[in-house]
Design a protein around this motif. Structure first.
Motif, PDB file in Angstrom:
ATOM      1  N   LYS A  21      63.054  40.920  61.619  1.00 21.18           N
ATOM      2  CA  LYS A  21      64.773  41.883  61.134  1.00 21.18           C
ATOM      3  C   LYS A  21      65.628  41.567  59.273  1.00 21.18           C
ATOM      4  CE  LYS A  21      69.265  40.699  62.724  1.00 21.18           C
ATOM      5  NZ  LYS A  21      70.234  39.642  63.549  1.00 21.18           N
ATOM      6  N   SER A  22      65.047  40.203  58.788  1.00 20.45           N
ATOM      7  CA  SER A  22      65.225  40.178  58.215  1.00 20.45           C
ATOM      8  C   SER A  22      64.550  41.127  56.343  1.00 20.45           C
ATOM      9  CB  SER A  22      64.935  38.308  57.130  1.00 20.45           C
ATOM     10  OG  SER A  22      65.224  38.429  56.043  1.00 20.45           O
ATOM     11  N   LEU A  23      63.059  40.983  56.606  1.00 21.60           N
ATOM     12  CA  LEU A  23      63.002  42.171  56.001  1.00 21.60           C
ATOM     13  C   LEU A  23      63.036  43.636  55.799  1.00 21.60           C
ATOM     14  CD1 LEU A  23      59.152  41.044  55.517  1.00 21.60           C
ATOM     15  CD2 LEU A  23      60.983  40.882  53.728  1.00 21.60           C
ATOM     16  N   THR A  24      63.514  43.933  57.301  1.00 24.83           N
ATOM     17  CA  THR A  24      64.492  45.123  57.419  1.00 24.83           C
ATOM     18  C   THR A  24      66.072  45.739  56.738  1.00 24.83           C
ATOM     19  OG1 THR A  24      62.552  44.970  59.765  1.00 24.83           O
ATOM     20  CG2 THR A  24      64.682  46.577  59.595  1.00 24.83           C
ATOM     21  N   GLY A  25      66.424  44.058  56.499  1.00 29.19           N
ATOM     22  CA  GLY A  25      67.449  44.697  56.014  1.00 29.19           C
ATOM     23  C   GLY A  25      67.385  45.036  54.574  1.00 29.19           C
ATOM     24  N   ILE A  26      65.717  44.699  53.801  1.00 29.89           N
ATOM     25  CA  ILE A  26      65.973  45.797  52.337  1.00 29.89           C
ATOM     26  C   ILE A  26      65.571  47.526  52.620  1.00 29.89           C
ATOM     27  CG2 ILE A  26      64.523  45.153  50.442  1.00 29.89           C
ATOM     28  CD1 ILE A  26      63.455  42.486  51.618  1.00 29.89           C
ATOM     29  N   SER A  27      66.307  48.019  51.813  1.00 32.14           N
ATOM     30  CA  SER A  27      66.455  48.946  52.190  1.00 32.14           C
ATOM     31  C   SER A  27      65.423  49.600  51.199  1.00 32.14           C
ATOM     32  CB  SER A  27      67.472  49.723  50.782  1.00 32.14           C
ATOM     33  OG  SER A  27      67.317  49.431  49.307  1.00 32.14           O
ATOM     34  N   TRP A  28      64.878  49.252  50.486  1.00 30.88           N
ATOM     35  CA  TRP A  28      63.265  49.986  50.351  1.00 30.88           C
ATOM     36  C   TRP A  28      62.071  49.957  51.734  1.00 30.88           C
ATOM     37  CZ3 TRP A  28      61.929  52.914  46.234  1.00 30.88           C
ATOM     38  CH2 TRP A  28      62.611  52.730  45.430  1.00 30.88           C
ATOM     39  N   VAL A  29      62.238  49.409  52.466  1.00 28.83           N
ATOM     40  CA  VAL A  29      61.388  48.337  53.684  1.00 28.83           C
ATOM     41  C   VAL A  29      61.988  49.893  54.850  1.00 28.83           C
ATOM     42  CG1 VAL A  29      60.825  46.658  55.472  1.00 28.83           C
ATOM     43  CG2 VAL A  29      61.378  45.495  53.556  1.00 28.83           C
ATOM     44  N   SER A  30      60.491  50.399  54.814  1.00 32.74           N
ATOM     45  CA  SER A  30      60.518  51.031  55.719  1.00 32.74           C
ATOM     46  C   SER A  30      60.290  50.433  57.233  1.00 32.74           C
ATOM     47  CB  SER A  30      59.949  53.075  55.372  1.00 32.74           C
ATOM     48  OG  SER A  30      59.863  53.484  56.253  1.00 32.74           O
ATOM     49  N   ASN A  31      59.361  50.235  57.516  1.00 33.79           N
ATOM     50  CA  ASN A  31      58.464  50.109  58.441  1.00 33.79           C
ATOM     51  C   ASN A  31      57.564  47.727  57.963  1.00 33.79           C
ATOM     52  OD1 ASN A  31      57.943  49.506  61.286  1.00 33.79           O
ATOM     53  ND2 ASN A  31      56.270  50.732  60.782  1.00 33.79           N
ATOM     54  N   VAL A  32      57.976  47.217  59.465  1.00 27.90           N
ATOM     55  CA  VAL A  32      56.973  46.190  58.205  1.00 27.90           C
ATOM     56  C   VAL A  32      57.248  45.195  60.222  1.00 27.90           C
ATOM     57  CG1 VAL A  32      59.529  44.753  59.152  1.00 27.90           C
ATOM     58  CG2 VAL A  32      57.867  43.778  57.887  1.00 27.90           C
ATOM     59  N   VAL A  33      55.732  44.957  59.470  1.00 30.30           N
ATOM     60  CA  VAL A  33      55.279  44.162  60.822  1.00 30.30           C
ATOM     61  C   VAL A  33      54.908  42.827  60.956  1.00 30.30           C
ATOM     62  CG1 VAL A  33      52.632  44.475  62.630  1.00 30.30           C
ATOM     63  CG2 VAL A  33      54.304  46.105  62.226  1.00 30.30           C
ATOM     64  N   ILE A  34      55.078  41.871  61.056  1.00 32.87           N
ATOM     65  CA  ILE A  34      54.479  40.253  60.608  1.00 32.87           C
ATOM     66  C   ILE A  34      54.131  39.926  61.641  1.00 32.87           C
ATOM     67  CG2 ILE A  34      55.879  38.375  60.396  1.00 32.87           C
ATOM     68  CD1 ILE A  34      58.122  39.646  58.803  1.00 32.87           C
ATOM     69  N   SER A  35      52.848  39.069  61.518  1.00 31.74           N
ATOM     70  CA  SER A  35      52.374  38.581  62.764  1.00 31.74           C
ATOM     71  C   SER A  35      51.322  37.301  62.725  1.00 31.74           C
ATOM     72  CB  SER A  35      50.881  39.533  63.039  1.00 31.74           C
ATOM     73  OG  SER A  35      50.202  39.906  61.943  1.00 31.74           O
ATOM     74  N   ARG A  36      51.233  36.370  63.112  1.00 36.22           N
ATOM     75  CA  ARG A  36      50.379  35.354  62.818  1.00 36.22           C
ATOM     76  C   ARG A  36      48.857  35.450  63.154  1.00 36.22           C
ATOM     77  NH1 ARG A  36      54.597  33.243  66.366  1.00 36.22           N
ATOM     78  NH2 ARG A  36      55.731  32.344  65.393  1.00 36.22           N
ATOM     79  N   ARG A  37      48.166  34.268  62.287  1.00 40.46           N
ATOM     80  CA  ARG A  37      46.509  35.149  61.965  1.00 40.46           C
ATOM     81  C   ARG A  37      46.130  33.195  62.187  1.00 40.46           C
ATOM     82  NH1 ARG A  37      43.923  38.920  58.087  1.00 40.46           N
ATOM     83  NH2 ARG A  37      44.796  40.028  59.492  1.00 40.46           N
ATOM     84  N   LEU A  38      46.071  32.416  62.903  1.00 38.91           N
ATOM     85  CA  LEU A  38      45.628  31.567  63.161  1.00 38.91           C
ATOM     86  C   LEU A  38      44.357  31.554  62.315  1.00 38.91           C
ATOM     87  CD1 LEU A  38      46.412  30.552  67.144  1.00 38.91           C
ATOM     88  CD2 LEU A  38      47.767  30.111  64.780  1.00 38.91           C
ATOM     89  N   PRO A  39      43.881  29.819  61.288  1.00 38.29           N
ATOM     90  CA  PRO A  39      45.107  28.312  62.082  1.00 38.29           C
ATOM     91  C   PRO A  39      45.874  28.996  61.071  1.00 38.29           C
ATOM     92  CG  PRO A  39      43.448  27.926  61.037  1.00 38.29           C
ATOM     93  CD  PRO A  39      42.535  30.067  61.202  1.00 38.29           C
ATOM     94  N   ASP A  40      45.851  29.162  59.655  1.00 38.25           N
ATOM     95  CA  ASP A  40      46.716  29.277  58.657  1.00 38.25           C
ATOM     96  C   ASP A  40      47.673  29.929  57.977  1.00 38.25           C
ATOM     97  OD1 ASP A  40      45.183  29.815  57.231  1.00 38.25           O
ATOM     98  OD2 ASP A  40      45.076  28.038  56.375  1.00 38.25           O
ATOM     99  N   LYS A  41      47.881  31.692  58.618  1.00 37.77           N
ATOM    100  CA  LYS A  41      48.351  32.565  57.834  1.00 37.77           C
ATOM    101  C   LYS A  41      49.485  33.092  58.389  1.00 37.77           C
ATOM    102  CE  LYS A  41      44.709  33.302  54.870  1.00 37.77           C
ATOM    103  NZ  LYS A  41      43.508  32.251  54.244  1.00 37.77           N
ATOM    104  N   ILE A  42      50.381  34.285  58.081  1.00 40.15           N
ATOM    105  CA  ILE A  42      51.632  34.530  58.323  1.00 40.15           C
ATOM    106  C   ILE A  42      51.219  35.863  57.324  1.00 40.15           C
ATOM    107  CG2 ILE A  42      53.659  34.863  58.640  1.00 40.15           C
ATOM    108  CD1 ILE A  42      53.141  33.317  60.147  1.00 40.15           C
ATOM    109  N   ILE A  43      50.656  36.912  58.329  1.00 38.13           N
ATOM    110  CA  ILE A  43      50.033  38.553  57.862  1.00 38.13           C
ATOM    111  C   ILE A  43      52.099  39.359  57.659  1.00 38.13           C
ATOM    112  CG2 ILE A  43      48.767  40.505  57.652  1.00 38.13           C
ATOM    113  CD1 ILE A  43      47.789  37.192  57.412  1.00 38.13           C
ATOM    114  N   VAL A  44      51.989  39.325  56.977  1.00 35.92           N
ATOM    115  CA  VAL A  44      52.997  41.063  56.276  1.00 35.92           C
ATOM    116  C   VAL A  44      52.551  41.831  55.932  1.00 35.92           C
ATOM    117  CG1 VAL A  44      55.771  41.284  55.315  1.00 35.92           C
ATOM    118  CG2 VAL A  44      54.808  38.655  55.817  1.00 35.92           C
ATOM    119  N   ALA A  45      53.269  43.559  56.817  1.00 39.33           N
ATOM    120  CA  ALA A  45      52.762  44.464  56.574  1.00 39.33           C
ATOM    121  C   ALA A  45      53.632  45.565  56.130  1.00 39.33           C
ATOM    122  CB  ALA A  45      51.362  44.923  57.491  1.00 39.33           C
TER     123      ALA A  45
END
Length: 191
Positions: A32-56
């Motif tokens: 929700k926070s990243l979608t608030g940036i005017s440049w952002v058209s689409n964003v998908v955030i996911s967890r990759r265990l054990p220790d990563k957050i992926i932002v596409a």
């Protein structure tokens, strides 16, 4: 997918710090926070265990500069304002002016793309009463397009240019608002 958004802004919006527990991050809030940036058209955030957050993310593509209330804005095809600052890198984009211009820029640019002879001479396009366009060309000719059948009017103008070099003449304006006739206002000659 990040090209225009500063990395610092993304990190600040995510509120994620190194060493945080991976399940302590709210994916929904971050998205929700990243979608608030005017440049952002689409964003998908996911967890990759054990220790990563992926932002596409996918950024919007600028298509024009929009002049509104004496200010310039960079806009995308949907009329979303991307930024009002640091516009020097975007000066090659067409300029659209007026109320409602940002909402209809995509249609105009699509029609102009079909007529490269006209598009190559475009300086600005002014939205008139949120109904139609006036095109201002490099050679100081104003082309008044109709409310309906703009594609047909542009095609007619392109044919006249190909056959009679109409845009190479000393003309102030070409009025294409009436389909059955073209009204030409002569330009001033320096004598």
């Amino acid at each position: 997918g990040r090209r225009q958004i500063p990395a610092e802004e993304l990190l600040a919006r995510l509120s994620i710090k190194q060493g945080m527990p991976i399940f302590g991050v709210s994916i929904a809030e971050a998205q929700k926070s990243l979608t608030g940036i005017s440049w952002v058209s689409n964003v998908v955030i996911s967890r990759r265990l054990p220790d990563k957050i992926i932002v596409a993310l996918q950024e919007r593509t600028p298509v024009a500069l929009w002049q509104h209330q004496k200010k310039l804005f960079l806009i995308d095809k949907d009329g979303v304002v991307l930024t009002a600052g640091n516009l020097d890198a975007w000066q090659r984009l067409p300029l659209v002016v007026g109320e409602g211009a940002e909402k209809t820029v995509s249609g105009l640019l699509g029609m102009l793309q079909a007529e490269p002879l006209i598009a190559s001479g475009l300086v600005s396009a002014v939205r008139v009463e949120e109904r139609r366009w006036d095109l201002h060309l490099k050679n100081n000719i104003t082309v008044k397009l109709p409310e309906q059948d703009m594609e047909l009017a542009l095609r007619h103008l392109a044919v006249l240019e190909e056959q009679k070099n109409i845009l190479g003449r000393t003309i102030a304006s070409i009025d294409l608002r009436q389909p059955e006739r073209i009204m030409i206002t002569p330009g001033k000659t320096n004598i």
